[in-house]
Design a protein around this motif. Structure first.
Motif, PDB file in Angstrom:
ATOM      1  N   HIS A   1       0.842  -1.206   0.000  1.00 32.73           N
ATOM      2  CA  HIS A   1       0.000   0.000   0.000  1.00 32.73           C
ATOM      3  C   HIS A   1       0.870   1.245   0.000  1.00 32.73           C
ATOM      4  O   HIS A   1       0.618   2.203  -0.755  1.00 32.73           O
ATOM      5  CB  HIS A   1      -0.918  -0.024   1.217  1.00 32.73           C
ATOM      6  CG  HIS A   1      -1.935   1.070   1.230  1.00 32.73           C
ATOM      7  ND1 HIS A   1      -1.676   2.320   1.762  1.00 32.73           N
ATOM      8  CD2 HIS A   1      -3.225   1.119   0.769  1.00 32.73           C
ATOM      9  CE1 HIS A   1      -2.753   3.074   1.641  1.00 32.73           C
ATOM     10  NE2 HIS A   1      -3.705   2.378   1.030  1.00 32.73           N
ATOM     11  N   ALA A   2       1.915   1.254   0.822  1.00 31.49           N
ATOM     12  CA  ALA A   2       2.822   2.402   0.875  1.00 31.49           C
ATOM     13  C   ALA A   2       3.510   2.601  -0.474  1.00 31.49           C
ATOM     14  O   ALA A   2       3.668   3.739  -0.941  1.00 31.49           O
ATOM     15  CB  ALA A   2       3.855   2.203   1.976  1.00 31.49           C
ATOM     16  N   ALA A   3       3.909   1.507  -1.126  1.00 33.63           N
ATOM     17  CA  ALA A   3       4.537   1.603  -2.441  1.00 33.63           C
ATOM     18  C   ALA A   3       3.556   2.165  -3.465  1.00 33.63           C
ATOM     19  O   ALA A   3       3.932   2.976  -4.319  1.00 33.63           O
ATOM     20  CB  ALA A   3       5.037   0.231  -2.885  1.00 33.63           C
ATOM     21  N   GLY A   4       2.293   1.747  -3.371  1.00 35.03           N
ATOM     22  CA  GLY A   4       1.279   2.261  -4.285  1.00 35.03           C
ATOM     23  C   GLY A   4       1.085   3.753  -4.141  1.00 35.03           C
ATOM     24  O   GLY A   4       0.932   4.474  -5.145  1.00 35.03           O
ATOM     25  N   ARG A   5       1.121   4.244  -2.910  1.00 28.07           N
ATOM     26  CA  ARG A   5       0.996   5.693  -2.678  1.00 28.07           C
ATOM     27  C   ARG A   5       2.186   6.429  -3.290  1.00 28.07           C
ATOM     28  O   ARG A   5       2.027   7.504  -3.894  1.00 28.07           O
ATOM     29  CB  ARG A   5       0.904   5.974  -1.177  1.00 28.07           C
ATOM     30  CG  ARG A   5      -0.322   5.368  -0.484  1.00 28.07           C
ATOM     31  CD  ARG A   5      -1.600   6.079  -0.897  1.00 28.07           C
ATOM     32  NE  ARG A   5      -1.613   7.452  -0.473  1.00 28.07           N
ATOM     33  CZ  ARG A   5      -2.076   7.876   0.719  1.00 28.07           C
ATOM     34  NH1 ARG A   5      -2.562   6.996   1.587  1.00 28.07           N
ATOM     35  NH2 ARG A   5      -2.076   9.161   1.028  1.00 28.07           N
ATOM     36  N   GLN A   6       3.383   5.863  -3.131  1.00 29.64           N
ATOM     37  CA  GLN A   6       4.571   6.505  -3.704  1.00 29.64           C
ATOM     38  C   GLN A   6       4.499   6.550  -5.228  1.00 29.64           C
ATOM     39  O   GLN A   6       4.825   7.576  -5.850  1.00 29.64           O
ATOM     40  CB  GLN A   6       5.828   5.751  -3.274  1.00 29.64           C
ATOM     41  CG  GLN A   6       6.154   5.844  -1.789  1.00 29.64           C
ATOM     42  CD  GLN A   6       7.410   5.059  -1.455  1.00 29.64           C
ATOM     43  OE1 GLN A   6       8.475   5.276  -2.041  1.00 29.64           O
ATOM     44  NE2 GLN A   6       7.298   4.135  -0.513  1.00 29.64           N
ATOM     45  N   LEU A   7       4.073   5.452  -5.833  1.00 32.56           N
ATOM     46  CA  LEU A   7       3.991   5.422  -7.291  1.00 32.56           C
ATOM     47  C   LEU A   7       2.912   6.356  -7.809  1.00 32.56           C
ATOM     48  O   LEU A   7       3.074   7.005  -8.852  1.00 32.56           O
ATOM     49  CB  LEU A   7       3.737   3.993  -7.762  1.00 32.56           C
ATOM     50  CG  LEU A   7       4.910   3.019  -7.539  1.00 32.56           C
ATOM     51  CD1 LEU A   7       4.493   1.594  -7.870  1.00 32.56           C
ATOM     52  CD2 LEU A   7       6.112   3.435  -8.397  1.00 32.56           C
ATOM     53  N   ALA A   8       1.779   6.444  -7.095  1.00 31.53           N
ATOM     54  CA  ALA A   8       0.725   7.385  -7.493  1.00 31.53           C
ATOM     55  C   ALA A   8       1.240   8.820  -7.444  1.00 31.53           C
ATOM     56  O   ALA A   8       0.915   9.648  -8.318  1.00 31.53           O
ATOM     57  CB  ALA A   8      -0.491   7.211  -6.584  1.00 31.53           C
ATOM     58  N   ASP A   9       2.067   9.124  -6.435  1.00 32.57           N
ATOM     59  CA  ASP A   9       2.642  10.469  -6.335  1.00 32.57           C
ATOM     60  C   ASP A   9       3.583  10.738  -7.503  1.00 32.57           C
ATOM     61  O   ASP A   9       3.599  11.844  -8.061  1.00 32.57           O
ATOM     62  CB  ASP A   9       3.383  10.600  -5.007  1.00 32.57           C
ATOM     63  CG  ASP A   9       3.924  12.009  -4.798  1.00 32.57           C
ATOM     64  OD1 ASP A   9       3.108  12.955  -4.756  1.00 32.57           O
ATOM     65  OD2 ASP A   9       5.165  12.161  -4.686  1.00 32.57           O
TER      66      ASP A   9
END
Length: 355
Positions: free
Chosen positions: A231-239
């Motif tokens: 989930h944290a990686a997904g937030r970083q990639l979305a950013d």
């Protein structure tokens, strides 16, 4: 059943008398020896069932020095892969006529591994299997000297130590090549934890395919096998996408992290696979029911267990066997698709892990 037999514990001679065969023939059947005529084997098995005979393995171990028990030392069994490998080993051992005595460690220090192996050996196991995927376990196993065969599953056991595992690099290559074949210019990667040999193999396979294709190698994001890290990686990639970076395909080192990443992308208003294609690894039972169903790399844990037990039996027989690794397969579902035409490439930065 004769009254004299009913009044005492059954022994192998009782089965032999009932079946009309020798004591040695019953022993061969009980021990799974192949050189027994089918009709004779059937008659002995009927006698065993009719009498309710149960072999006295403790007494047999004292006489023969063979307990028909395999010891297993493992760590991190709360993760899907190690848990399924343990199940595969237990089933394969049972089919081979062995039981499994399991020691689950909280940490794979040299002292903990050594103590667990010594304890299993003191209980007269015929062999020991060490199941782990971490460097600290490999180092501990490599230092061990045991009076019984010791083989490793999913982790290199050191110079000359017999081992069997899944070809992690091949699985990662399948995932990465699949995404490139759909037109994605590159593939981002969310790793497993540092110190995991499985995770490192998947990084190597991912990077090798990108480099062979002349594709950019983006900085990998460090995960820890859990959904929150995905989930944290997904937030970083979305950013990164919001800042104009080209992120159209992601390969995650396991399905639990993919689950977290799917949730994060949904929360950020991104569609899978219309905006981002996603591939996991393991093929969890839930993978076909995620939204969307997850493309992933399937490991055959039952086959891994079978080859692990085969290796144990070969070592007990004094045979030198080098088993082939289990090769994973790609399972394509709805989480992957062609590259979005609206994306533009962007720059790269340094690699935070697995340099």
């Amino acid at each position: 059943m004769e009254s004299g037999v009913a009044s005492r514990a059954l022994v192998m001679a009782d089965v032999a008398a009932w079946a009309g065969v020798s004591h040695q023939t019953v022993s061969r059947v009980v021990n799974g020896h192949p050189n027994v005529a089918p009709r004779t084997r059937e008659r002995v098995e009927q006698a065993i069932a009719q009498l309710g005979y149960r072999p006295n393995y403790a007494a047999r171990a004292l006489v023969t020095g063979c307990s028909r028990t395999i010891g297993l030392v493992t760590v991190h069994v709360n993760h899907y892969g190690p848990a399924q490998t343990l199940i595969g080993l237990e089933k394969a051992a049972r089919v081979a006529g062995y039981s499994l005595s399991v020691s689950i460690l909280d940490e794979a220090t040299a002292a903990a591994v050594r103590e667990a192996v010594d304890r299993l050996v003191s209980h007269r196991v015929d062999a020991v299997v060490a199941l782990s995927t971490y460097d600290d376990a490999a180092r501990a196993i490599g230092l061990l000297e045991t009076p019984v065969p010791l083989v490793t599953v999913q982790v290199s056991g050191g110079e000359g130590r017999p081992a069997v595992g899944v070809d992690q690099e091949a699985g990662a290559r399948l995932a990465t090549a699949h995404l490139l074949s759909l037109g994605h210019r590159t593939v981002h990667h969310v790793t497993g934890p540092e110190g995991s040999q499985e995770a490192r193999g998947r990084v190597t396979g991912w990077r090798d395919v990108l480099e062979a294709a002349g594709a950019p190698v983006p900085p990998p994001l460090c995960g820890d096998w859990t959904a929150p890290s995905g989930h944290a990686a997904g937030r970083q990639l979305a950013d990164r996408i919001r800042r104009g970076e080209e992120v159209t395909a992601v390969f995650l080192a396991n399905d639990h992290m993919a689950l977290g990443l799917l949730a994060a992308l949904h929360e950020e208003g991104l569609s899978v696979p219309d905006d981002v294609s996603v591939v996991g690894f393991d093929d969890l039972p839930e993978a076909p029911y995620l939204a969307p169903p997850l493309t992933t790399v399937r490991q055959d844990f039952a086959e891994l267990g079978r080859r692990g037990v085969q290796l144990v039996l070969a070592r007990l027989a004094g045979e030198d066997v080098v088993p082939e690794p289990v090769v994973p397969v790609l399972v394509v579902r709805s989480s992957t698709g062609p590259v979005p035409v609206s994306r533009t490439p962007a720059g790269r930065d340094g690699h935070p892990c697995y340099r």
